[in-house]
Design a protein around this motif. Structure first.
Motif, short mmCIF file in Angstrom:
data_model
loop_
_atom_site.label_atom_id
_atom_site.label_comp_id
_atom_site.label_asym_id
_atom_site.label_seq_id
_atom_site.Cartn_x
_atom_site.Cartn_y
_atom_site.Cartn_z
N ASN A 1 48.86 41.85 43.59
CA ASN A 1 47.80 42.81 43.87
C ASN A 1 46.54 42.06 44.27
O ASN A 1 46.42 40.85 44.06
CB ASN A 1 47.55 43.71 42.66
CG ASN A 1 47.17 42.91 41.43
OD1 ASN A 1 46.01 42.57 41.22
ND2 ASN A 1 48.16 42.58 40.59
N ALA B 1 41.45 36.50 41.84
CA ALA B 1 41.28 35.68 40.64
C ALA B 1 41.96 34.33 40.80
O ALA B 1 41.40 33.29 40.44
CB ALA B 1 41.83 36.42 39.42
N PRO C 1 36.68 43.18 31.90
CA PRO C 1 35.98 42.61 33.06
C PRO C 1 34.52 42.29 32.76
O PRO C 1 33.96 41.36 33.34
CB PRO C 1 36.09 43.72 34.11
CG PRO C 1 37.30 44.50 33.73
CD PRO C 1 37.30 44.48 32.23
N SER D 1 45.01 41.20 34.79
CA SER D 1 45.43 42.01 35.93
C SER D 1 46.93 41.90 36.17
O SER D 1 47.59 42.88 36.55
CB SER D 1 44.65 41.61 37.18
OG SER D 1 44.86 40.24 37.49
N CYS E 1 34.36 42.04 42.93
CA CYS E 1 35.38 42.73 43.73
C CYS E 1 36.71 42.79 42.99
O CYS E 1 37.40 43.82 43.01
CB CYS E 1 35.57 42.01 45.06
SG CYS E 1 34.18 42.16 46.20
N SER E 2 37.08 41.70 42.34
CA SER E 2 38.33 41.67 41.58
C SER E 2 38.32 42.70 40.46
O SER E 2 39.30 43.42 40.25
CB SER E 2 38.55 40.26 41.03
OG SER E 2 39.76 40.19 40.31
N ALA E 3 37.21 42.77 39.74
CA ALA E 3 37.12 43.72 38.62
C ALA E 3 37.15 45.17 39.11
O ALA E 3 37.81 46.03 38.52
CB ALA E 3 35.85 43.46 37.83
N ALA F 1 43.45 42.16 43.09
CA ALA F 1 42.64 41.62 41.99
C ALA F 1 43.20 40.27 41.52
O ALA F 1 42.45 39.31 41.32
CB ALA F 1 42.59 42.61 40.83
N SER F 2 44.52 40.21 41.34
CA SER F 2 45.12 38.96 40.89
C SER F 2 45.01 37.87 41.94
O SER F 2 44.81 36.69 41.62
CB SER F 2 46.60 39.19 40.55
OG SER F 2 46.73 40.10 39.48
N ALA G 1 38.49 46.27 41.85
CA ALA G 1 39.82 46.57 42.37
C ALA G 1 40.77 47.03 41.26
O ALA G 1 41.73 47.76 41.51
CB ALA G 1 40.41 45.35 43.07
N VAL G 2 40.48 46.62 40.01
CA VAL G 2 41.30 47.04 38.87
C VAL G 2 40.69 48.24 38.18
O VAL G 2 41.26 49.33 38.13
CB VAL G 2 41.47 45.88 37.87
CG1 VAL G 2 42.12 46.38 36.59
CG2 VAL G 2 42.32 44.78 38.47
N ASN H 1 38.05 33.71 35.13
CA ASN H 1 39.04 34.18 36.10
C ASN H 1 40.46 33.94 35.63
O ASN H 1 41.36 34.70 35.99
CB ASN H 1 38.80 33.50 37.45
CG ASN H 1 37.66 34.13 38.23
OD1 ASN H 1 37.79 35.23 38.76
ND2 ASN H 1 36.54 33.45 38.28
#
Length: 390
Positions: free
Chosen positions: A196, A202, A273, A182, A238-240, A198-199, A242-243, A175
C-alpha cells in the motif's frame, strides 16, 4: 516483504552515494553558508543533504513505476505525481533557504502550497476518523484539515533539527514503527496484498534516513537542512493520512472485550501516527507558544528547544540524541503493542500491563541517563547554544 526490503536497501544505497557526492561537491565549490551567531557547529558545514535524500526517494519511485509488484500504488498515478510534485517544491525552497536564508513567510507560503497540491490535486485527504464511522463534514473541512495537518508535521520535524543525527534517527525509528503498523493493518483488513502507499512511503523514508545517517552522525560532515527535514515531515504526514484518513472503523473490531473495544481500538489508528512524531510535535507546540507569548514570530530562532535544554542539563550532543531515540522508540512501540493487542484479542489487563510496563521502562531509562546535576563550566564554555536552523 522482500519488495519492501529491496525498497529500503535501494533507497539507502542511492541516498548514501548521492550524499557523499553532494558533500564532496559542496566542499569543492564552497556551497555552504558561513557560521551564524545561532549555529552550534564550529566549522562551515554543507546543508544540502536533503537534496541527496530527495533524489534517493525520487529514484525509488521511478523504479516502482517500472516494477509490476508496485503497480497497485500506481493505480491512481495522480496521487503519486501530486506527492512528488509537492515534495519537489518543498525541496527546492528548502535548498534555497539552506543557501541564502529565505524569509520565513516565503517558506511558510511554500509549505501551504505544497500541502494544497497534495490535498487538491492528489486528493489525499482526511475524509474520516475511525471513531464510530465519524466522517469529516464537508470537502472544504477535509481539505483544510489535511493542509494544516501536513504543514504542522513538516514544521514539527524541522524544529527538532538541531543536533547531529537527531532528525534522521528519530524519523528512522518513527517510520520503522509506522511501517510495521501499516503493514499489520492491511493484513488485519484481509487485503489480497499487504502492499500500500503508506507502507511504501514509510519504507522509502527508512532507506533515505539509513543512507544519510553515516554522514550526519556526530561529528556531522553533512546536514540535511530545511530541504531534508521538511521533506521528511511532508512524506510522513502523507503516509499517516493515507492510512488514518481513510480507515474503515470496522477494522478495530466491535466485540465487548476491552482489548478490542471500540473505545480503545478506534483511537489507536489516530494516536499511533501522532505518537511517532510526538516529540517533534511537542517541541513545535512549546516553541510556538513560547515565541508568540513574547510577541515574536513563531518561526524566530531561539535556544529553548528540548534538545537545547538537554545540553544545558549537562548532556553531550550524542547523549541528548540517544535519549531522543529512546523516547521515540519506547513510546511508539508501546502504542504499536496496544494495536497488536487489540487485533490479537489480548486480555485488557494484560494489554494495559504491557503498555504501562513499556512506558515505565522508558521513564526508568530516561531517569538513568539524566545527569544528577547540571554540568559546571567556565564562562567561555557556558555561552548559549543557539538553534542551528539546519
Amino acid at each position: 516483504m522482500k519488495q519492501y526490503v529491496f525498497t529500503i536497501i535501494f533507497t539507502a544505497t542511492v541516498t548514501f552515494v548521492l550524499a557523499w557526492a553532494v558533500w564532496r561537491l559542496a566542499l569543492k565549490y564552497k556551497l555552504y553558508p558561513g557560521i551564524r551567531e545561532r549555529d552550534v557547529h564550529k566549522n562551515p558545514t554543507p546543508r544540502l543533504g536533503g537534496l541527496a535524500m530527495y533524489l534517493g526517494v525520487l529514484a525509488m519511485f521511478a523504479v516502482s513505476a517500472q516494477h509490476p509488484f508496485f503497480a497497485i500504488v500506481w493505480t491512481n498515478p495522480q496521487q503519486i505525481w501530486a506527492i512528488l510534485g509537492a515534495t519537489t517544491l518543498i525541496v527546492l525552497v528548502g535548498v534555497a533557504d539552506d543557501l541564502w536564508d529565505l524569509d520565513w513567510m516565503i517558506k511558510l507560503g511554500a509549505q501551504f502550497l505544497a500541502a494544497g497540491v497534495i490535498a487538491w490535486f492528489g486528493e489525499l485527504q482526511i475524509y474520516s476518523l475511525p471513531i464510530g464511522g465519524l466522517a469529516v463534514g464537508s470537502s472544504w473541512v477535509s481539505f483544510t484539515l489535511t493542509v494544516f495537518s501536513i504543514v504542522v508535521v513538516m514544521n514539527a520535524v524541522n524544529f527538532i533539527d538541531g543536533l547531529d543525527g537527531l532528525v534522521a534517527g528519530v524519523c528512522l525509528i518513527a517510520n520503522s514503527v509506522f511501517f510495521a503498523y501499516s503493514y499489520l493493518l492491511w493484513r488485519d483488513q484481509g487485503a489480497s496484498t499487504y502492499f500500500n502507499l503508506a507502507s511504501l512511503i514509510a519504507a522509502v523514508l527508512i532507506g533515505a534516513c539509513i543512507g544519510f545517517l553515516p554522514l550526519n552522525w556526530s561529528p556531522a560532515k553533512l546536514f540535511m537542512g530545511d530541504s531534508g527535514a521538511l521533506m521528511l515531515g511532508l512524506l510522513m504526514a502523507c503516509s499517516a493520512i493515507a492510512v488514518t484518513g481513510n480507515l474503515n472503523p470496522a477494522v478495530v473490531g466491535d466485540n465487548d472485550e476491552f482489548g478490542r473495544s471500540q473505545l480503545l481500538g478506534a483511537f489507536i489508528p489516530i494516536l499511533l501516527p501522532v505518537v511517532v512524531v510526538m516529540l517533534p510535535l511537542l517541541d513545535f507546540g512549546l516553541a510556538v507558544v513560547r515565541r508568540m507569548s513574547k510577541g515574536k514570530s513563531p518561526f524566530s530562532p531561539d535556544r529553548k528547544h528540548l534538545h537545547h535544554r538537554m545540553l544545558d542539563m549537562g548532556h553531550s550532543d550524542r547523549d541528548a540524541v540517544l535519549i531522543f531515540y529512546a523516547w521515540t522508540a519506547i513510546v511508539s512501540l508501546a502504542f504499536l503493542l496496544m494495536y497488536i493487542g487489540t487485533t490479537e484479542e489480548w486480555p485488557g489487563d494484560y494489554l494495559l500491563g504491557v503498555a504501562f510496563g513499556v512506558v515505565g521502562a522508558a521513564a526508568c531509562l530516561v531517569v538513568t541517563l539524566t545527569p544528577s546535576r547540571v554540568r559546571t563550566a567556565s564562562p567561555s564554555a557556558h555561552s548559549p547554544r543557539l538553534e542551528p536552523a539546519r
